[in-house]
Design a protein around this motif. Structure first.
Motif, PDB file in Angstrom:
ATOM      1  N   ALA A   1       9.798  15.003  11.485  1.00  0.00           N
ATOM      2  CA  ALA A   1      11.368  14.523  11.518  1.00  0.00           C
ATOM      3  C   ALA A   1      12.255  15.927  11.662  1.00  0.00           C
ATOM      4  CB  ALA A   1      11.526  13.555  10.386  1.00  0.00           C
ATOM      5  N   SER A   2      11.583  16.766  10.882  1.00  0.00           N
ATOM      6  CA  SER A   2      12.451  17.937  10.707  1.00  0.00           C
ATOM      7  C   SER A   2      12.619  18.813  12.041  1.00  0.00           C
ATOM      8  CB  SER A   2      11.757  18.749   9.564  1.00  0.00           C
ATOM      9  OG  SER A   2      11.768  18.151   8.315  1.00  0.00           O
ATOM     10  N   LYS A   3      11.499  19.003  12.486  1.00  0.00           N
ATOM     11  CA  LYS A   3      11.072  19.740  13.864  1.00  0.00           C
ATOM     12  C   LYS A   3      11.752  19.017  14.922  1.00  0.00           C
ATOM     13  CE  LYS A   3       7.420  22.671  12.212  1.00  0.00           C
ATOM     14  NZ  LYS A   3       8.379  23.705  11.886  1.00  0.00           N
ATOM     15  N   ARG A   4      11.602  17.762  14.883  1.00  0.00           N
ATOM     16  CA  ARG A   4      12.086  16.675  16.011  1.00  0.00           C
ATOM     17  C   ARG A   4      11.112  17.046  17.225  1.00  0.00           C
ATOM     18  NH1 ARG A   4      17.912  14.221  15.337  1.00  0.00           N
ATOM     19  NH2 ARG A   4      17.973  14.257  13.241  1.00  0.00           N
ATOM     20  N   SER A   5      10.072  17.265  16.982  1.00  0.00           N
ATOM     21  CA  SER A   5       9.045  17.525  18.084  1.00  0.00           C
ATOM     22  C   SER A   5       7.506  17.593  17.322  1.00  0.00           C
ATOM     23  CB  SER A   5       8.954  19.028  18.608  1.00  0.00           C
ATOM     24  OG  SER A   5       7.902  19.606  19.384  1.00  0.00           O
TER      25      SER A   5
ATOM     26  N   ALA B   1       0.902  -1.119  -0.030  1.00  0.00           N
ATOM     27  CA  ALA B   1       0.058   0.129  -0.098  1.00  0.00           C
ATOM     28  C   ALA B   1       0.841   1.209   0.106  1.00  0.00           C
ATOM     29  CB  ALA B   1      -0.763  -0.262   1.256  1.00  0.00           C
ATOM     30  N   ARG B   2       0.441   2.162  -0.903  1.00  0.00           N
ATOM     31  CA  ARG B   2       1.137   3.507  -0.658  1.00  0.00           C
ATOM     32  C   ARG B   2       0.687   4.523   0.347  1.00  0.00           C
ATOM     33  NH1 ARG B   2       3.926   4.078  -5.376  1.00  0.00           N
ATOM     34  NH2 ARG B   2       4.022   6.549  -5.279  1.00  0.00           N
ATOM     35  N   PRO B   3       1.683   5.233   0.897  1.00  0.00           N
ATOM     36  CA  PRO B   3       1.281   6.409   1.995  1.00  0.00           C
ATOM     37  C   PRO B   3       0.580   7.264   1.327  1.00  0.00           C
ATOM     38  CG  PRO B   3       3.675   6.136   1.518  1.00  0.00           C
ATOM     39  CD  PRO B   3       3.123   5.194   0.842  1.00  0.00           C
ATOM     40  N   THR B   4      -0.214   7.833   2.242  1.00  0.00           N
ATOM     41  CA  THR B   4      -0.924   9.473   1.416  1.00  0.00           C
ATOM     42  C   THR B   4       0.152  10.481   1.573  1.00  0.00           C
ATOM     43  OG1 THR B   4      -1.682   9.987   3.548  1.00  0.00           O
ATOM     44  CG2 THR B   4      -3.146   8.438   2.485  1.00  0.00           C
ATOM     45  N   PHE B   5      -0.317  11.416   0.845  1.00  0.00           N
ATOM     46  CA  PHE B   5       0.341  12.552   0.679  1.00  0.00           C
ATOM     47  C   PHE B   5       0.538  13.321   2.379  1.00  0.00           C
ATOM     48  CE2 PHE B   5       0.625  17.363   0.540  1.00  0.00           C
ATOM     49  CZ  PHE B   5       1.894  17.444  -0.228  1.00  0.00           C
ATOM     50  N   ASN B   6      -0.736  13.475   2.964  1.00  0.00           N
ATOM     51  CA  ASN B   6      -0.871  13.875   4.147  1.00  0.00           C
ATOM     52  C   ASN B   6       0.105  13.356   5.145  1.00  0.00           C
ATOM     53  OD1 ASN B   6      -2.503  15.833   3.444  1.00  0.00           O
ATOM     54  ND2 ASN B   6      -4.376  14.781   3.929  1.00  0.00           N
ATOM     55  N   GLU B   7       0.366  12.047   4.984  1.00  0.00           N
ATOM     56  CA  GLU B   7       1.009  11.071   6.042  1.00  0.00           C
ATOM     57  C   GLU B   7       2.352  11.394   5.860  1.00  0.00           C
ATOM     58  OE1 GLU B   7      -1.721   7.280   6.534  1.00  0.00           O
ATOM     59  OE2 GLU B   7      -0.020   7.306   4.827  1.00  0.00           O
ATOM     60  N   LEU B   8       3.053  11.836   4.532  1.00  0.00           N
ATOM     61  CA  LEU B   8       4.329  11.928   4.373  1.00  0.00           C
ATOM     62  C   LEU B   8       4.510  13.672   4.716  1.00  0.00           C
ATOM     63  CD1 LEU B   8       4.627  10.510   0.690  1.00  0.00           C
ATOM     64  CD2 LEU B   8       5.653   9.529   2.823  1.00  0.00           C
TER      65      LEU B   8
ATOM     66  N   GLN C   1      15.472  12.485   3.721  1.00  0.00           N
ATOM     67  CA  GLN C   1      16.537  12.981   2.519  1.00  0.00           C
ATOM     68  C   GLN C   1      16.041  12.721   1.210  1.00  0.00           C
ATOM     69  OE1 GLN C   1      19.843  10.669   3.590  1.00  0.00           O
ATOM     70  NE2 GLN C   1      20.639  12.079   5.117  1.00  0.00           N
ATOM     71  N   LEU C   2      14.951  11.603   1.255  1.00  0.00           N
ATOM     72  CA  LEU C   2      14.533  11.642  -0.153  1.00  0.00           C
ATOM     73  C   LEU C   2      13.070  12.394  -0.503  1.00  0.00           C
ATOM     74  CD1 LEU C   2      14.583   7.759  -0.657  1.00  0.00           C
ATOM     75  CD2 LEU C   2      15.920   9.421  -1.833  1.00  0.00           C
ATOM     76  N   LEU C   3      12.611  12.697   0.797  1.00  0.00           N
ATOM     77  CA  LEU C   3      11.249  13.561   0.511  1.00  0.00           C
ATOM     78  C   LEU C   3      11.555  14.905   0.500  1.00  0.00           C
ATOM     79  CD1 LEU C   3       8.918  12.015   3.579  1.00  0.00           C
ATOM     80  CD2 LEU C   3       8.439  12.095   1.035  1.00  0.00           C
ATOM     81  N   GLU C   4      12.453  15.382   1.198  1.00  0.00           N
ATOM     82  CA  GLU C   4      12.646  16.791   1.205  1.00  0.00           C
ATOM     83  C   GLU C   4      12.857  17.520  -0.219  1.00  0.00           C
ATOM     84  OE1 GLU C   4      12.561  19.237   3.431  1.00  0.00           O
ATOM     85  OE2 GLU C   4      12.922  18.386   5.250  1.00  0.00           O
TER      86      GLU C   4
END
Length: 299
Positions: A16-20, A2-9, A69-72
């Motif tokens: 992950a970026s804010k670490r919070s 199954a593919r994740p949704t855009f909102n999940e990504l 790193q791939l998503l950014e």
């Protein structure tokens, strides 16, 4: 699989970026509980743990770091494409997030924001006012506003207004019967209204004259964390305050305050808008910059 949704990504990138979870939830306008469930659903879909969670911190796992790193770059390209579509529609649309200190936010509200919101009704302006210096990229802001000499070197900066200065002020009643300070070192013999920074540390008062620069950890029985309160404390005769001149200007005009150490308080570069130059500038920010250029000289 199954593919994740855009909102999940997007949710994963924010956490992950804010670490919070708290900061990510605030930035996305959702509850921490909803955001946590979204991340759990994403990890279940992918079949791998993406975040290490403790009661005090959150950080990407090795798999999570690779995904981030791939998503950014992919999500940045998507943001750019969507923003270009907004250009095609002829009017900016969406949210513009700007971080500023209180003085900068006050200036923007007086000289820029009213014109901007009238001209661009499709834009929601999220103006966050806080005293600490933040990483605007890491914390999800499009731009920031600070004193020009506090802006990181890798940012593009645009002046908003002319030079400003900090001034040492006191009430005539406080100075009555006391010898006014002739040099910054003389402050050690006065009651000073100290400033506590958002980090918890006390601000060292900074003075300069000719080629001489001094940084003084002044004494005093009172510490405050707001320039307006410091001015009020000085008006009440509680000691000498060191504040941006704009905060004390009305009380200086009325005579409730007077300046001391005037020749040690030269002008410094004023407020500037800053933003990263290495990524696409969204149409909302470009419109805000154009509004500033049209109206800053009327300030």
């Amino acid at each position: 699989m199954a593919r994740p949704t855009f909102n999940e990504l997007e949710a994963f990138r924010a956490v992950a970026s804010k670490r919070s979870f708290r900061q990510a939830a605030d930035a996305m306008g959702v509850s921490r509980s909803a955001l946590s469930h979204t991340i759990i659903a994403l990890e279940k879909t992918l079949g791998v743990r993406l975040l290490n969670r403790t009661t005090r911190s959150v950080s990407p796992t090795e798999a999570g770091q690779r995904l981030l790193q791939l998503l950014e770059p992919a999500l940045r390209e998507l943001d750019t494409a969507l923003d270009q579509l907004a250009d095609d529609r002829g009017a900016p649309n969406g949210t513009l997030r700007i971080n500023a200190n209180k003085a900068a936010a006050t200036w923007l509200l007086s000289h820029v924001v009213p014109y901007f919101l009238r001209q661009y009704p499709g834009v929601e302006l999220d103006l966050v006012s806080e005293g600490r210096l933040v990483d605007i990229v890491r914390d999800g802001f499009d731009a920031g506003v600070r004193l020009a000499d506090a802006i990181p070197q890798d940012m593009i900066a645009m002046p908003l207004c002319g030079p400003t200065r900090f001034v040492a002020v006191a009430a005539p009643a406080y100075l009555a019967g006391r010898k006014p300070p002739a040099t910054p070192e003389d402050l050690r013999h006065h009651a000073c209204i100290r400033q506590r920074l958002p980090s918890g540390k006390r601000y060292f008062w900074e003075f300069s004259r000719n080629d001489q620069e001094l940084s003084i950890d002044v004494p005093g029985p009172l510490s405050l964390d707001d320039n307006g309160l410091m001015v009020q404390a000085a008006v009440n005769g509680l000691g000498i305050a060191y504040v941006p001149e704009s905060f004390a200007s009305s009380d200086l005009r009325s005579g409730q305050l007077v300046t001391v150490l005037t020749d040690w308080c030269p002008p410094i570069p004023g407020l500037a808008l800053y933003y990263p130059g290495y990524r696409h500038v969204p149409s909302t920010l470009r419109a805000f910059i154009e509004t500033i250029k049209r109206h800053r000289h009327s300030a």
